[in-house]
Design an enzyme around this catalytic site. Structure first.
Site, PDB file in Angstrom:
ATOM      1  N   VAL A 154       7.134   7.552  -4.637  1.00  0.00           N
ATOM      2  CA  VAL A 154       6.604   6.794  -5.778  1.00  0.00           C
ATOM      3  C   VAL A 154       7.005   7.411  -7.115  1.00  0.00           C
ATOM      4  O   VAL A 154       6.969   6.721  -8.152  1.00  0.00           O
ATOM      5  CB  VAL A 154       5.071   6.650  -5.713  1.00  0.00           C
TER       6      VAL A 154
ATOM      7  N   VAL B 145       0.855  -1.190   0.000  1.00  0.00           N
ATOM      8  CA  VAL B 145       0.000   0.000   0.000  1.00  0.00           C
ATOM      9  C   VAL B 145       0.888   1.236   0.000  1.00  0.00           C
ATOM     10  O   VAL B 145       1.695   1.426   0.915  1.00  0.00           O
ATOM     11  CB  VAL B 145      -0.922   0.029   1.235  1.00  0.00           C
TER      12      VAL B 145
ATOM     13  N   GLY C 233       1.280   5.487   0.026  1.00  0.00           N
ATOM     14  CA  GLY C 233       0.544   6.524   0.745  1.00  0.00           C
ATOM     15  C   GLY C 233      -0.032   6.012   2.043  1.00  0.00           C
ATOM     16  O   GLY C 233      -1.094   6.441   2.497  1.00  0.00           O
ATOM     17  N   ALA C 234       0.694   5.073   2.665  1.00  0.00           N
ATOM     18  CA  ALA C 234       0.157   4.325   3.810  1.00  0.00           C
ATOM     19  C   ALA C 234       0.263   5.069   5.131  1.00  0.00           C
ATOM     20  O   ALA C 234      -0.220   4.587   6.152  1.00  0.00           O
ATOM     21  CB  ALA C 234       0.886   2.983   3.930  1.00  0.00           C
TER      22      ALA C 234
ATOM     23  N   TYR D 293      -4.762  18.411 -10.105  1.00  0.00           N
ATOM     24  CA  TYR D 293      -5.221  17.216  -9.391  1.00  0.00           C
ATOM     25  C   TYR D 293      -6.260  16.460 -10.226  1.00  0.00           C
ATOM     26  O   TYR D 293      -6.184  15.233 -10.369  1.00  0.00           O
ATOM     27  CB  TYR D 293      -5.809  17.636  -8.043  1.00  0.00           C
TER      28      TYR D 293
END
Length: 254
Positions: A71, A13, A15-16, A164
């Site tokens: 990431v 995962v 953005g954990a 975004y």
């Protein structure tokens, strides 16, 4: 736990360290997965494992792993795969791309730097993680499930969020294309489009604007991160074995 929707699976995962990623770790571990919690903020990832994930699963927190990960850095993503393979011998077969940032401004004032930083994390980061770990799954001959977190903003747009919205719309299109390519390897790829969820990102929205948004939500409230995480667990499990290329709104009816 014994049993569970994803018992015995290894899940990554991103953005954990907070919000939806933290909730995903919590629910996946509760459902029997061993979790790799990755975040650019390593201390936040550690907090997810120690305070949330291990408690949810009833497992020793040493069964799970916290890692630092940017990431948008392809070398860092490849290094993470190498680390996981050395430790687990197999790649994760549940991938949750939850890492995301905002750098909001009006279109006429948005800087190129803020545009690039959002696209690099939200879209390129999702691509790099998906590409790297899907390749590892195909080489290992393992079926898998990739769940990419988009946003309802990617579908309808939002004032002050051209960068975004563009990144999150791209995530959906990329998900649908990847699903077509990876289906022959029995790797499913789906996207979730959350609405307004009670996360640190939503907490940054001014109260007056937030109340205006809630008037457009038939259920009349913010969603809870766990309500997204439950859908993530479903998509990661065999309960969703014929679901791929889907973009699922979880918005309270927005």
């Amino acid at each position: 736990m014994v049993g569970g929707l994803v018992a015995g699976r290894l899940a990554l995962v991103t953005g954990a360290g907070s919000g939806l990623g933290r909730a995903a770790c919590q629910v996946l571990s509760r459902e029997g997965a061993t979790v790799i919690a990755a975040d650019k903020n390593y201390n936040a990832a550690v907090e997810t494992i120690k305070t949330h994930t291990a408690l949810a699963s009833g497992a020793n927190d040493q069964d799970h792993m916290a890692v630092e990960l940017d990431v948008s850095d392809s070398t860092a993503v490849r290094n993470l795969l190498d680390t996981v393979m050395k430790q687990s011998k197999v790649p994760p077969t549940i991938i949750v791309n939850s890492a995301g940032i905002t750098r909001d401004n009006w279109l006429l004032k948005l800087s190129e730097q803020d545009y690039d930083s959002v696209l690099n994390t939200n879209l390129k980061g999702t691509f790099l993680v998906m590409q790297t770990f899907a390749k590892a799954m195909t080489e290992a001959g393992l079926p898998g499930s990739i769940i990419n977190i988009s946003s309802i903003v990617g579908k309808y747009g939002n004032m002050g969020q051209t960068n975004y919205a563009g990144s999150k719309a791209g995530v959906v299109a990329m998900t649908q294309s990847a699903a077509k390519e990876l289906g022959k390897y029995n790797i499913r790829v789906n996207a979730i489009l959350p609405g307004f969820i009670d996360t640190p990102m939503a907490n940054a929205v001014p109260e007056k604007i937030l109340q205006g948004m809630l008037k457009m939500v038939p259920l009349g409230r913010l969603g809870h991160p766990s309500e997204i995480a439950e859908v993530i667990a479903f998509l990661g499990s065999n309960k969703s074995s014929f679901v791929t290329g889907a973009a699922i709104d979880v918005t309270g009816g927005f």
